[in-house]
Design a protein around this motif. Sequence first.
Motif, PDB file in Angstrom:
ATOM      1  N   CYS A  86       0.834  -1.211   0.000  1.00  0.00           N
ATOM      2  CA  CYS A  86       0.000   0.000   0.000  1.00  0.00           C
ATOM      3  C   CYS A  86       0.863   1.253   0.000  1.00  0.00           C
ATOM      4  O   CYS A  86       1.633   1.493   0.934  1.00  0.00           O
ATOM      5  N   LYS A  87       0.700   2.078  -1.027  1.00  0.00           N
ATOM      6  CA  LYS A  87       1.541   3.283  -1.161  1.00  0.00           C
ATOM      7  C   LYS A  87       1.079   4.391  -0.230  1.00  0.00           C
ATOM      8  O   LYS A  87       1.772   5.386  -0.052  1.00  0.00           O
ATOM      9  N   ARG A  88      -0.101   4.255   0.326  1.00  0.00           N
ATOM     10  CA  ARG A  88      -0.641   5.339   1.165  1.00  0.00           C
ATOM     11  C   ARG A  88      -0.522   5.041   2.655  1.00  0.00           C
ATOM     12  O   ARG A  88      -1.055   5.792   3.477  1.00  0.00           O
ATOM     13  N   LEU A  97      -7.961   7.344   3.635  1.00  0.00           N
ATOM     14  CA  LEU A  97      -6.914   7.187   2.618  1.00  0.00           C
ATOM     15  C   LEU A  97      -7.402   6.285   1.485  1.00  0.00           C
ATOM     16  O   LEU A  97      -7.128   6.526   0.317  1.00  0.00           O
ATOM     17  N   CYS A  98      -8.145   5.245   1.842  1.00  0.00           N
ATOM     18  CA  CYS A  98      -8.629   4.303   0.805  1.00  0.00           C
ATOM     19  C   CYS A  98      -9.627   4.965  -0.147  1.00  0.00           C
ATOM     20  O   CYS A  98      -9.748   4.546  -1.299  1.00  0.00           O
ATOM     21  N   ARG A  99     -10.342   5.994   0.322  1.00  0.00           N
ATOM     22  CA  ARG A  99     -11.407   6.554  -0.522  1.00  0.00           C
ATOM     23  C   ARG A  99     -10.870   7.167  -1.808  1.00  0.00           C
ATOM     24  O   ARG A  99     -11.595   7.294  -2.788  1.00  0.00           O
ATOM     25  N   ASN A 100      -9.591   7.556  -1.823  1.00  0.00           N
ATOM     26  CA  ASN A 100      -9.017   8.129  -3.047  1.00  0.00           C
ATOM     27  C   ASN A 100      -8.132   7.155  -3.815  1.00  0.00           C
ATOM     28  O   ASN A 100      -7.431   7.535  -4.747  1.00  0.00           O
ATOM     29  N   CYS A 101      -8.170   5.910  -3.408  1.00  0.00           N
ATOM     30  CA  CYS A 101      -7.302   4.917  -4.048  1.00  0.00           C
ATOM     31  C   CYS A 101      -7.956   4.391  -5.318  1.00  0.00           C
ATOM     32  O   CYS A 101      -9.165   4.176  -5.370  1.00  0.00           O
ATOM     33  N   SER A 102      -7.140   4.191  -6.344  1.00  0.00           N
ATOM     34  CA  SER A 102      -7.671   3.546  -7.539  1.00  0.00           C
ATOM     35  C   SER A 102      -6.760   2.413  -7.992  1.00  0.00           C
ATOM     36  O   SER A 102      -7.005   1.787  -9.014  1.00  0.00           O
ATOM     37  N   SER A 103      -5.711   2.154  -7.229  1.00  0.00           N
ATOM     38  CA  SER A 103      -4.735   1.141  -7.656  1.00  0.00           C
ATOM     39  C   SER A 103      -4.879  -0.179  -6.890  1.00  0.00           C
ATOM     40  O   SER A 103      -4.578  -1.240  -7.434  1.00  0.00           O
ATOM     41  N   PHE A 104      -5.323  -0.130  -5.659  1.00  0.00           N
ATOM     42  CA  PHE A 104      -5.643  -1.330  -4.875  1.00  0.00           C
ATOM     43  C   PHE A 104      -4.501  -2.354  -4.842  1.00  0.00           C
ATOM     44  O   PHE A 104      -4.706  -3.561  -5.024  1.00  0.00           O
ATOM     45  N   GLU A 105      -3.291  -1.861  -4.590  1.00  0.00           N
ATOM     46  CA  GLU A 105      -2.143  -2.768  -4.521  1.00  0.00           C
ATOM     47  C   GLU A 105      -2.320  -3.796  -3.408  1.00  0.00           C
ATOM     48  O   GLU A 105      -1.790  -4.899  -3.466  1.00  0.00           O
ATOM     49  N   CYS A 106      -3.028  -3.414  -2.360  1.00  0.00           N
ATOM     50  CA  CYS A 106      -3.190  -4.306  -1.200  1.00  0.00           C
ATOM     51  C   CYS A 106      -3.812  -5.625  -1.629  1.00  0.00           C
ATOM     52  O   CYS A 106      -3.293  -6.704  -1.310  1.00  0.00           O
ATOM     53  N   ALA A 107      -4.915  -5.543  -2.374  1.00  0.00           N
ATOM     54  CA  ALA A 107      -5.606  -6.770  -2.765  1.00  0.00           C
ATOM     55  C   ALA A 107      -4.773  -7.571  -3.770  1.00  0.00           C
ATOM     56  O   ALA A 107      -4.760  -8.804  -3.730  1.00  0.00           O
ATOM     57  N   ALA A 108      -4.054  -6.848  -4.644  1.00  0.00           N
ATOM     58  CA  ALA A 108      -3.216  -7.554  -5.620  1.00  0.00           C
ATOM     59  C   ALA A 108      -2.089  -8.315  -4.913  1.00  0.00           C
ATOM     60  O   ALA A 108      -1.672  -9.387  -5.358  1.00  0.00           O
ATOM     61  N   ALA A 109      -1.610  -7.775  -3.788  1.00  0.00           N
ATOM     62  CA  ALA A 109      -0.492  -8.411  -3.087  1.00  0.00           C
ATOM     63  C   ALA A 109      -0.932  -9.599  -2.241  1.00  0.00           C
ATOM     64  O   ALA A 109      -0.127 -10.459  -1.889  1.00  0.00           O
TER      65      ALA A 109
END
Length: 311
Positions: free
Chosen positions: A70-72, A88-100
């Motif tokens: 997570c970059k944030r 912080l999640c409300r502005n996320c569009s990359s969702f690296e957490c779930a991909a990882a």
Amino acid sequence: MVPEKLTGGTIFDIQGFSVHDGPGCRTLIFFKGCTLRCKWCSNPEGLHQFPEPLYNVGKCLFDNLCIEACKRNAITPVDAKLVFNLELCRNCSSFECAAACCSGALKIAGYYITTEKLYELIRRDRQYWGDRGGITLTGGEPFLQPDFAASILKICYDANIHTSIETCGNIPLTNIERSLDYTEWIFYDLKQMDSKRHLDVTGTENRLILDNARKLAYLFRGRLVFRLPLVPGFNDDDAHIQKVSDFLRSIGKDEINILPVHHLGREKYALLGMKYYTTSYKIPEKEVLERVHNVFQSNDIRCYIGSDTPF
Ligand code: SF4
Ligand code: SF4
């Protein structure tokens, strides 16, 4: 008003084969975001308008891969579980957490979709719709994304696909009006006629909901079906049912669909890290449903329980 261009929006699910939310067999499209916070809500993943983490602590390996991804820096371990900072999640569009996450513990509820793509997906159900079926927009509150709602309704309406929408009514009327020309049925929730009690349990007073109901009863040329989510101890007493009957008659309506509260959404609250209130409301027993049904009927309001509405 015709939407100027096809657009897109955020949804969290598409479900086929519904027979409860409009005529025939239907495809339900669940819009993300709602203006109410009803304590019995069975779709809590539809409350926020932004995609958000769904975290299953029972599957978590605690290998911290999501935290590193997570970059944030939105994830913090607290008491043998992870906590997500939704600001912080409300502005996320990359969702690296779930991909990882490779254990299946972490998923994202909700995604952006264009109207064209949504239409392409739902058309796969066309063979099941028959002559009467079609789509129902639900959620969440579909009119919170008015251009998106109007654009998918219009494209379906123009293709002779039956269009319905479920609304809580707590939305500016202008948001609703954009879709009226392309909507054949509206299911409209009434929850509590007393504004203070409405505020206590949904987070909002009921004035806008009742105002919009009055205006729609006059404006809308399609079928407007009012619904009462029946919550024992909150809105099932005879005096309240009388007030709902009086209101319906005052706007020239004579039918209501009762939806008994249930506890089916419970697990989703845990996945979202949210408090679950609904078990403090009893599921209405047969006698309660019969009593409420009889009070409506004695007021000349045709009352349908659950999916019994004659579609
Ligand atoms: S949704 Fe985005 S901001 Fe939130 S934890 Fe996942 S990667 Fe981080
Ligand atoms: S990546 Fe998945 S399994 Fe690992 S800590 Fe995060 S949620 Fe748990």
